[in-house]
Write a protein that holds these residues in place. Structure first.
Motif, PDB file in Angstrom:
ATOM      1  N   HIS A 156       0.683  -1.047  -0.175  1.00  0.00           N
ATOM      2  CA  HIS A 156      -0.076  -0.063  -0.089  1.00  0.00           C
ATOM      3  C   HIS A 156       1.069   1.033   0.142  1.00  0.00           C
ATOM      4  N   ILE A 157       0.760   1.987  -1.114  1.00  0.00           N
ATOM      5  CA  ILE A 157       1.681   3.116  -1.086  1.00  0.00           C
ATOM      6  C   ILE A 157       0.667   4.447  -0.744  1.00  0.00           C
ATOM      7  N   ILE A 158       1.442   5.168   0.201  1.00  0.00           N
ATOM      8  CA  ILE A 158       0.493   6.360   0.651  1.00  0.00           C
ATOM      9  C   ILE A 158       1.466   7.583   0.280  1.00  0.00           C
ATOM     10  N   THR A 159       0.819   8.492  -0.566  1.00  0.00           N
ATOM     11  CA  THR A 159       1.453   9.567  -1.189  1.00  0.00           C
ATOM     12  C   THR A 159       0.910  10.823  -0.816  1.00  0.00           C
ATOM     13  N   CYS A 160       1.488  12.089  -0.673  1.00  0.00           N
ATOM     14  CA  CYS A 160       1.042  13.568  -0.057  1.00  0.00           C
ATOM     15  C   CYS A 160       1.770  14.541  -1.242  1.00  0.00           C
ATOM     16  N   SER A 161       1.269  15.662  -0.839  1.00  0.00           N
ATOM     17  CA  SER A 161       1.596  16.850  -1.577  1.00  0.00           C
ATOM     18  C   SER A 161       2.987  17.124  -1.195  1.00  0.00           C
ATOM     19  N   VAL A 162       3.763  17.470  -2.088  1.00  0.00           N
ATOM     20  CA  VAL A 162       5.402  17.833  -1.553  1.00  0.00           C
ATOM     21  C   VAL A 162       5.367  19.040  -0.787  1.00  0.00           C
ATOM     22  N   THR A 163       4.560  19.829  -1.293  1.00  0.00           N
ATOM     23  CA  THR A 163       4.625  21.168  -0.749  1.00  0.00           C
ATOM     24  C   THR A 163       4.004  21.192   0.714  1.00  0.00           C
ATOM     25  N   SER A 164       2.807  20.717   0.747  1.00  0.00           N
ATOM     26  CA  SER A 164       2.207  20.449   2.171  1.00  0.00           C
ATOM     27  C   SER A 164       3.281  19.766   3.103  1.00  0.00           C
ATOM     28  N   ALA A 165       3.905  18.950   2.701  1.00  0.00           N
ATOM     29  CA  ALA A 165       4.737  18.117   3.709  1.00  0.00           C
ATOM     30  C   ALA A 165       6.073  19.054   3.954  1.00  0.00           C
ATOM     31  N   GLN A 166       6.225  19.919   2.993  1.00  0.00           N
ATOM     32  CA  GLN A 166       7.306  20.870   3.193  1.00  0.00           C
ATOM     33  C   GLN A 166       7.077  21.910   4.179  1.00  0.00           C
ATOM     34  N   ASN A 167       5.939  22.402   4.180  1.00  0.00           N
ATOM     35  CA  ASN A 167       5.422  23.425   5.141  1.00  0.00           C
ATOM     36  C   ASN A 167       5.390  22.734   6.351  1.00  0.00           C
ATOM     37  N   LEU A 168       4.757  21.557   6.454  1.00  0.00           N
ATOM     38  CA  LEU A 168       4.715  20.980   7.938  1.00  0.00           C
ATOM     39  C   LEU A 168       6.329  21.022   8.638  1.00  0.00           C
ATOM     40  N   VAL A 169       7.192  20.409   7.663  1.00  0.00           N
ATOM     41  CA  VAL A 169       8.517  20.298   8.188  1.00  0.00           C
ATOM     42  C   VAL A 169       9.173  21.621   8.774  1.00  0.00           C
ATOM     43  N   LYS A 170       8.606  22.783   7.686  1.00  0.00           N
ATOM     44  CA  LYS A 170       9.404  23.947   8.074  1.00  0.00           C
ATOM     45  C   LYS A 170       8.678  24.562   9.350  1.00  0.00           C
ATOM     46  N   CYS A 171       7.536  24.174   9.527  1.00  0.00           N
ATOM     47  CA  CYS A 171       6.942  24.791  10.980  1.00  0.00           C
ATOM     48  C   CYS A 171       7.655  24.301  12.111  1.00  0.00           C
ATOM     49  N   VAL A 172       7.904  22.954  12.076  1.00  0.00           N
ATOM     50  CA  VAL A 172       8.454  21.962  13.093  1.00  0.00           C
ATOM     51  C   VAL A 172       9.838  22.868  13.215  1.00  0.00           C
ATOM     52  N   ASN A 173      10.707  22.716  12.185  1.00  0.00           N
ATOM     53  CA  ASN A 173      11.996  23.290  12.276  1.00  0.00           C
ATOM     54  C   ASN A 173      11.971  24.756  12.758  1.00  0.00           C
ATOM     55  N   ARG A 174      11.182  25.733  12.220  1.00  0.00           N
ATOM     56  CA  ARG A 174      11.178  26.954  12.630  1.00  0.00           C
ATOM     57  C   ARG A 174      10.971  27.127  14.207  1.00  0.00           C
ATOM     58  N   ALA A 175      10.133  26.088  14.469  1.00  0.00           N
ATOM     59  CA  ALA A 175       9.718  26.246  16.159  1.00  0.00           C
ATOM     60  C   ALA A 175      10.845  25.705  16.825  1.00  0.00           C
ATOM     61  N   GLY A 176      12.117  25.273  16.293  1.00  0.00           N
ATOM     62  CA  GLY A 176      13.206  24.928  17.003  1.00  0.00           C
ATOM     63  C   GLY A 176      13.436  23.362  17.141  1.00  0.00           C
ATOM     64  N   PHE A 177      12.561  22.695  16.551  1.00  0.00           N
ATOM     65  CA  PHE A 177      12.715  21.469  16.621  1.00  0.00           C
ATOM     66  C   PHE A 177      13.230  20.673  15.534  1.00  0.00           C
ATOM     67  N   HIS A 178      13.261  19.236  15.421  1.00  0.00           N
ATOM     68  CA  HIS A 178      13.767  18.499  14.282  1.00  0.00           C
ATOM     69  C   HIS A 178      12.797  17.504  13.918  1.00  0.00           C
ATOM     70  N   ALA A 179      12.148  17.778  12.653  1.00  0.00           N
ATOM     71  CA  ALA A 179      11.256  16.666  12.206  1.00  0.00           C
ATOM     72  C   ALA A 179      11.913  15.386  11.947  1.00  0.00           C
ATOM     73  N   GLN A 180      11.912  14.252  12.777  1.00  0.00           N
ATOM     74  CA  GLN A 180      12.501  12.997  12.759  1.00  0.00           C
ATOM     75  C   GLN A 180      12.144  12.336  11.590  1.00  0.00           C
ATOM     76  N   GLY A 181      10.733  12.525  11.426  1.00  0.00           N
ATOM     77  CA  GLY A 181      10.093  11.767  10.345  1.00  0.00           C
ATOM     78  C   GLY A 181       8.521  12.088  10.442  1.00  0.00           C
TER      79      GLY A 181
END
Ligand SMILES: Nc1ncnc2c1ncn2[C@@H]1O[C@H](COP(=O)(O)OP(=O)(O)OP(=O)(O)O)[C@@H](O)[C@H]1O
Ligand SMILES: [Mg+2]
Length: 411
Positions: A156-181
């Motif tokens: 089963h392959i689950i895909t997502c939008s690249v930009t939505s994922a990037q924005n989410l990772v950006k929020c976590v990083n900019r909050a001072g944390f590291h999105a491990q996955g």
């Protein structure tokens, strides 16, 4: 220490888990914060989202007394899509005489199965092996070391939008944390509320959030279908607010205190008093009237889910029925209405018992957040076991390697 971060449309929730002396995960901190930066599960305001994430994590840190850096972040929304695919390879094996299936064969067959066309603006989020076929033997969970000539994998392959994922990772990083996955939210919810038996029998998990209703169908122990309906509890509230001409906050309060979607679910038919605005006299609304407003919207959401379930070609019917979770599943009468629409047994699922999880958070609204920390812990254990060359568990071999490979490709 493992941390799960559920960034939802109405609230952000961080859960900290720590390994205890018995080797099991114990929850030591939970923090929540209202979320305003998302629409239908997707980040639309980075600043608001990162602030909500930071304050939820801070609250969890205060409770556990630990400092957080790495977080397993949940991702959801209408851009998530799931497809089933299969691949086949000839078994080469290290030992050509016996043709024993090795790690390499399994990786190759998964590689073949994931060879589907994915548009440029989408990325693979999860790659979940469902089962393997060795020669003519179907339904194999772990083909390692079996002897065969032909190896086939169903995934089963689950895909997502690249930009939505990037924005989410950006929020976590900019909050001072590291999105491990990034972990799909409904996989987290499934990990927290479903039993192994339900997944084996086949079950539809419906996560009723504020902005979206996420559906994950499990068949024969593995995810089979992933879809999202772009409607949730917020719509129910705005229906009450529009029809009764009251503010969204008041409508939400009425929904939580007196809302139901099933006749008789809330007992009597007394009137609800709504305080008047700007010196106007208070408004009195009979409970029955609120139910008449809520029910059609809930019916609509369940019918849309039914539409997607009806299209599935399952090898056997959903023996485990339907499990409702998420904040919206707490609406009185939700299980009864769902049961009527799906003609299946329905239960409302709160997180199954986890050490250290206090009563307050043992509610369907926290299913995803609790599941993310459990799923993150599983993935860390799996990765560590594979690195040290130990046998894989969970029937999903090479999970850590797959995750690492996905990371290399996409992050
Ligand atoms: N007791 C209750 N009765 C009815 N609805 C409720 C109750 N408690 C919470 N809700 C509704 O649940 C919704 C929030 O659910 P949840 O916290 O699971 O959403 P979320 O994770 O923030 O959003 P999403 O998953 O869509 O991004 C809100 O619309 C809220 O009104
Ligand atoms: Mg949610």
């Amino acid at each position: 220490m493992v941390v799960g971060l559920d960034i939802g449309t109405t609230k952000v929730c961080a859960v900290i888990g720590e390994k205890n002396d018995n080797g099991t995960l114990e929850i030591t901190g939970v923090g929540t914060s209202p979320s305003t930066g998302l629409r239908k599960g997707v980040v639309v305001n980075i600043e608001a989202t990162l602030q909500a994430a930071a304050s939820a994590i801070e609250a969890a840190e205060m409770m556990s007394g630990r400092e957080v850096y790495n977080v397993w972040t949940g991702i959801g929304g209408s851009h998530i899509d799931g497809i089933n695919s299969r691949g086949v390879v000839a078994v080469t094996g290290k030992n050509r005489e016996t043709r024993e299936i090795t790690d390499e064969d399994v990786l190759r067959v998964l590689e073949a199965a994931r060879a589907v066309v994915i548009p440029m603006d989408r990325q693979v989020l999860e790659l979940i092996p469902q089962s393997y076929i060795v020669d003519d033997q179907k339904g194999i969970r772990n083909p390692l070391n079996m002897i065969g000539v032909r190896l086939e994998a169903e995934i089963h392959i689950i895909t997502c939008s690249v930009t939505s994922a990037q924005n989410l990772v950006k929020c976590v990083n900019r909050a001072g944390f590291h999105a491990q996955g990034l972990v799909l939210q409904s996989l987290g919810a499934g990990r927290a509320v479903l039993t192994e038996e339900e997944k084996e029998l086949g079950v539809a998990l419906i996560d009723m959030g504020g902005g979206t209703t996420d559906v994950m169908v499990y068949s024969e122990g593995a995810p089979y279908s992933t879809t999202t309906i772009p409607a949730g509890g917020t719509q129910v509230t705005s229906d009450i607010s529009i029809i009764k001409n009251i503010s969204a906050d008041t409508a939400e309060k009425i929904k939580l205190e007196a809302g139901s979607c099933w006749e008789g679910a809330c007992g009597g038919d007394e009137d609800i008093l709504v305080p008047g605005v700007g010196g106007r006299p208070p408004l009195s609304i009979p409970r029955g009237q609120i139910e008449k407003i809520i029910r059609p919207r809930m019916e609509e959401i369940f019918c849309m889910v039914k539409g997607t379930l009806d299209k599935l070609v399952l090898s056997r019917p959903l023996g485990g029925g339907v499990v409702l979770t998420g904040g919206g599943s707490q609406l009185l009468g939700a299980a009864e209405l769902a049961s009527e629409i799906f003609s299946l047994p329905v239960r409302v699922g709160a997180p199954l018992p986890v050490g250290g999880l206090v009563e307050e958070y043992r509610s369907p609204a926290f299913a995803t957040a609790v599941g993310l920390v459990l799923e993150g812990y599983d993935r860390e254990l799996q990765g560590a076991a594979e690195r040290s060359g130990k046998v894989r568990e969970r029937g999903i071999p090479l999970f850590g390697r797959l995750a690492e490979w996905l990371k290399r490709e996409f992050f």
